[in-house]
Design an enzyme around this catalytic site. Structure first.
Site, PDB file in Angstrom:
ATOM      1  N   ASP A 134     -10.285  -8.156   8.789  1.00 14.94           N
ATOM      2  CA  ASP A 134      -9.768  -9.531   8.292  1.00 14.94           C
ATOM      3  C   ASP A 134      -8.590  -9.395   9.548  1.00 14.94           C
ATOM      4  O   ASP A 134      -8.910 -10.856   9.435  1.00 14.94           O
ATOM      5  CB  ASP A 134      -8.385  -8.297   7.114  1.00 14.94           C
ATOM      6  CG  ASP A 134      -8.359  -7.888   6.364  1.00 14.94           C
ATOM      7  OD1 ASP A 134      -9.490  -8.323   5.501  1.00 14.94           O
ATOM      8  OD2 ASP A 134      -7.800  -6.969   5.402  1.00 14.94           O
ATOM      9  N   ASP A 140       0.858  -1.257  -0.075  1.00 19.04           N
ATOM     10  CA  ASP A 140      -0.314   0.181  -0.243  1.00 19.04           C
ATOM     11  C   ASP A 140       0.978   1.605   0.053  1.00 19.04           C
ATOM     12  O   ASP A 140       1.574   1.392   1.085  1.00 19.04           O
ATOM     13  CB  ASP A 140      -0.779   0.504   1.904  1.00 19.04           C
ATOM     14  CG  ASP A 140      -1.849  -1.359   1.753  1.00 19.04           C
ATOM     15  OD1 ASP A 140      -2.572  -1.659   0.142  1.00 19.04           O
ATOM     16  OD2 ASP A 140      -1.949  -1.880   2.321  1.00 19.04           O
ATOM     17  N   GLU A 181      -9.919 -11.202  -3.780  1.00 19.65           N
ATOM     18  CA  GLU A 181      -8.892 -10.539  -4.669  1.00 19.65           C
ATOM     19  C   GLU A 181      -7.640 -11.589  -5.358  1.00 19.65           C
ATOM     20  O   GLU A 181      -6.683 -10.938  -6.105  1.00 19.65           O
ATOM     21  CB  GLU A 181      -7.770  -9.166  -3.290  1.00 19.65           C
ATOM     22  CG  GLU A 181      -8.493  -8.657  -2.791  1.00 19.65           C
ATOM     23  CD  GLU A 181      -7.670  -7.994  -1.823  1.00 19.65           C
ATOM     24  OE1 GLU A 181      -8.135  -6.410  -1.298  1.00 19.65           O
ATOM     25  OE2 GLU A 181      -6.334  -7.746  -1.708  1.00 19.65           O
ATOM     26  N   ARG A 228      -5.902   1.003  16.635  1.00 19.37           N
ATOM     27  CA  ARG A 228      -4.713   1.594  16.521  1.00 19.37           C
ATOM     28  C   ARG A 228      -4.943   1.740  14.913  1.00 19.37           C
ATOM     29  O   ARG A 228      -5.231   1.296  14.856  1.00 19.37           O
ATOM     30  CB  ARG A 228      -3.498   0.210  16.719  1.00 19.37           C
ATOM     31  CG  ARG A 228      -3.955  -0.352  18.300  1.00 19.37           C
ATOM     32  CD  ARG A 228      -2.991  -1.614  18.362  1.00 19.37           C
ATOM     33  NE  ARG A 228      -3.261  -1.971  19.550  1.00 19.37           N
ATOM     34  CZ  ARG A 228      -2.497  -2.780  19.720  1.00 19.37           C
ATOM     35  NH1 ARG A 228      -2.286  -4.389  18.965  1.00 19.37           N
ATOM     36  NH2 ARG A 228      -2.326  -3.704  21.397  1.00 19.37           N
ATOM     37  N   GLY A 242     -21.130  -4.961  16.298  1.00 17.97           N
ATOM     38  CA  GLY A 242     -21.024  -6.486  16.267  1.00 17.97           C
ATOM     39  C   GLY A 242     -20.885  -6.871  15.092  1.00 17.97           C
ATOM     40  O   GLY A 242     -20.489  -6.601  13.898  1.00 17.97           O
ATOM     41  N   LEU A 281     -20.742  -6.042  11.496  1.00 17.41           N
ATOM     42  CA  LEU A 281     -21.361  -4.639  11.482  1.00 17.41           C
ATOM     43  C   LEU A 281     -21.044  -3.554  12.787  1.00 17.41           C
ATOM     44  O   LEU A 281     -21.810  -2.760  13.293  1.00 17.41           O
ATOM     45  CB  LEU A 281     -22.916  -4.724  12.358  1.00 17.41           C
ATOM     46  CG  LEU A 281     -23.947  -6.266  11.588  1.00 17.41           C
ATOM     47  CD1 LEU A 281     -24.879  -6.680  12.525  1.00 17.41           C
ATOM     48  CD2 LEU A 281     -24.337  -5.475  10.195  1.00 17.41           C
ATOM     49  N   GLY A 282     -19.249  -3.622  12.302  1.00 22.53           N
ATOM     50  CA  GLY A 282     -18.682  -2.163  12.537  1.00 22.53           C
ATOM     51  C   GLY A 282     -19.126  -2.310  14.113  1.00 22.53           C
ATOM     52  O   GLY A 282     -18.899  -3.081  14.854  1.00 22.53           O
ATOM     53  N   GLY A 332      -5.228 -10.629   1.989  1.00 21.55           N
ATOM     54  CA  GLY A 332      -5.055 -12.048   2.517  1.00 21.55           C
ATOM     55  C   GLY A 332      -3.647 -12.397   2.982  1.00 21.55           C
ATOM     56  O   GLY A 332      -3.626 -13.298   4.173  1.00 21.55           O
TER      57      GLY A 332
HETATM   58  P1  ADP Z   1     -15.170  -4.103   7.201  1.00 20.40           P
HETATM   59  O1  ADP Z   1     -13.329  -4.051   8.152  1.00 20.40           O
HETATM   60  O2  ADP Z   1     -14.646  -5.900   6.647  1.00 20.40           O
HETATM   61  O3  ADP Z   1     -15.649  -3.277   6.951  1.00 20.40           O
HETATM   62  P2  ADP Z   1     -16.446  -4.539  10.152  1.00 20.40           P
HETATM   63  O4  ADP Z   1     -16.411  -2.690   9.440  1.00 20.40           O
HETATM   64  O5  ADP Z   1     -17.681  -4.797  10.800  1.00 20.40           O
HETATM   65  O6  ADP Z   1     -15.685  -4.823   8.425  1.00 20.40           O
HETATM   66  O7  ADP Z   1     -15.427  -4.751  11.274  1.00 20.40           O
HETATM   67  C1  ADP Z   1     -15.574  -6.883  11.547  1.00 20.40           C
HETATM   68  C2  ADP Z   1     -15.350  -6.461  13.154  1.00 20.40           C
HETATM   69  O8  ADP Z   1     -14.338  -5.834  13.749  1.00 20.40           O
HETATM   70  C3  ADP Z   1     -17.039  -6.180  13.462  1.00 20.40           C
HETATM   71  O9  ADP Z   1     -18.202  -7.024  13.045  1.00 20.40           O
HETATM   72  C4  ADP Z   1     -16.724  -5.667  15.142  1.00 20.40           C
HETATM   73  O10 ADP Z   1     -16.486  -6.920  15.645  1.00 20.40           O
HETATM   74  C5  ADP Z   1     -15.413  -5.505  14.475  1.00 20.40           C
HETATM   75  N1  ADP Z   1     -15.328  -3.442  14.319  1.00 20.40           N
HETATM   76  C6  ADP Z   1     -14.859  -2.916  13.965  1.00 20.40           C
HETATM   77  N2  ADP Z   1     -15.772  -1.265  13.440  1.00 20.40           N
HETATM   78  C7  ADP Z   1     -15.383  -1.495  15.812  1.00 20.40           C
HETATM   79  C8  ADP Z   1     -15.527  -0.488  16.332  1.00 20.40           C
HETATM   80  N3  ADP Z   1     -15.903   0.968  16.015  1.00 20.40           N
HETATM   81  N4  ADP Z   1     -15.392  -0.850  17.076  1.00 20.40           N
HETATM   82  C9  ADP Z   1     -16.155  -2.281  17.876  1.00 20.40           C
HETATM   83  N5  ADP Z   1     -15.163  -3.375  17.075  1.00 20.40           N
HETATM   84  C10 ADP Z   1     -15.739  -3.318  15.521  1.00 20.40           C
END
Ligand code: ADP
Length: 304
Positions: free
Chosen positions: A255, A15, A141, A288, A228, A224-225, A43
């Site tokens: 990842d 990157d 990818e 981080r 959860g 779901l970010g 990967g």
């Molecule tokens: P991607 O990085 O593929 O878009 P997500 O954003 O859904 O995937 O993040 C993957 C997982 O990482 C989530 O299901 C959650 O467990 C954790 N995670 C991501 N963002 C946060 C956050 N802001 N706070 C707590 N956990 C997070």
């Protein structure tokens, strides 16, 4: 019985990141910050994330015979990944050219390079790695035909985990092998939209999980970010609580989540247990900066 807890088959990219005041328009030149070079690719990221947690991990990938390829090998080995399956040559190492403006918006051009030359034949030639691995994970990818060959190469009793990123329609043969298929919200929508000919399945992730499961995977995880994740299997749909943290950079969260989940499943955890652990790993990673630099050790996950 198995030499590896996890075999990751996928991409390795350098990157190349430049900060800019404004991303350039057509025909325009802008001056930016010093160049930062980071090891990446889904990967390579998954392999580093798993190895840092303590999983015995191997990577099957292709890099160029160049300085970026050596950077990627160094980062894999530093994390403890076995690079016996990393093939060299055929094209330059894959590159992502990234410009980031002060608001955090970015523009990215990817040159797949050697990743696009990881062939079904390369997969067949790595049969020994497949037989030595409890769990195999892949992403998109690399060429889809190579992922199809991965599914055909699985050893009896081993488990396949797929994060279909970047998302595209998947052949039934690949879907049927997934245990689980792991998607974020965007990937879920693309795969459902494509498979359903664009028909809406609504806004509820529980419904996406059920409809995805009906497409053939043995199990499905929707991440779901900060909210959860959801796990879905023949036993039903279950929510995995989010871990509350102050997020500073979500790069690589998915990842690290996928790597942790794949490792725990191989160690005998249930899907819900493995996803709960993966959510803790993802939560540490987002506190981080960076991707590979942000992935925690098992001790750092326990320590929270
Ligand atoms: P991607 O990085 O593929 O878009 P997500 O954003 O859904 O995937 O993040 C993957 C997982 O990482 C989530 O299901 C959650 O467990 C954790 N995670 C991501 N963002 C946060 C956050 N802001 N706070 C707590 N956990 C997070």
């Amino acid at each position: 019985m198995y030499d590896y807890d996890l075999l990751v088959v996928g991409s390795a990219n350098a990157d190349l990141v430049i900060g800019v005041e404004r991303r350039p328009a057509a025909g325009e030149t802008v001056l930016g910050s010093d160049l930062a070079v980071h090891p990446g690719g889904k990967g390579a990221n998954q392999a580093v994330a798993a190895a840092r947690l303590g999983a015995r991990t191997a990577l099957l990938a292709r890099i160029g015979d160049d300085a970026y390829g050596r950077l990627l090998l160094d980062s894999q080995r530093a994390a403890g990944v076995d690079t016996v399956g990393v093939l060299v040559g055929g094209a330059p190492t894959g590159i992502a050219l990234i410009t980031v403006d002060p608001s955090g918006d970015n523009s990215i051009v990817v040159s797949p390079g050697a990743n696009g030359r990881l062939t079904p034949e390369d997969v067949r030639a790595a049969a020994g790695l497949f037989h030595a691995s409890r769990v195999v994970s892949a992403q998109l990818e690399i060429p889809l035909e190579t992922v199809v060959e991965v599914v055909r190469s699985l050893a009896p009793g081993s488990r396949f985990v797929l994060n279909p990123s970047p998302p595209r329609p998947l052949p039934a043969e690949v879907l049927a092998a997934c245990d689980p298929l792991i998607v974020n919200e965007h990937e879920a929508k693309v795969i459902l939209g494509a498979v359903d000919g664009g028909s809406a399945v609504g806004d509820r992730p529980e419904d996406w999980a059920r409809v995805l499961l009906a497409k053939g995977p043995k199990s499905v995880v929707v991440t779901l970010g900060s909210r959860g994740a959801l796990v879905a299997s023949a036993e039903g749909v279950e929510r995995v609580a989010a871990v509350r943290v102050d997020a500073v950079d979500t790069t690589g969260a998915g990842d690290s989540f996928t790597a942790a989940l794949a490792w725990k499943l191989g160690a005998g955890s249930s899907l819900a247990e493995a996803a709960a652990y993966a959510a803790r790993v993802g939560a540490v990673a987002v506190t981080r900066r960076g991707a590979q630099e942000s992935f925690p050790t098992a001790a750092e996950v326990e320590g929270r």
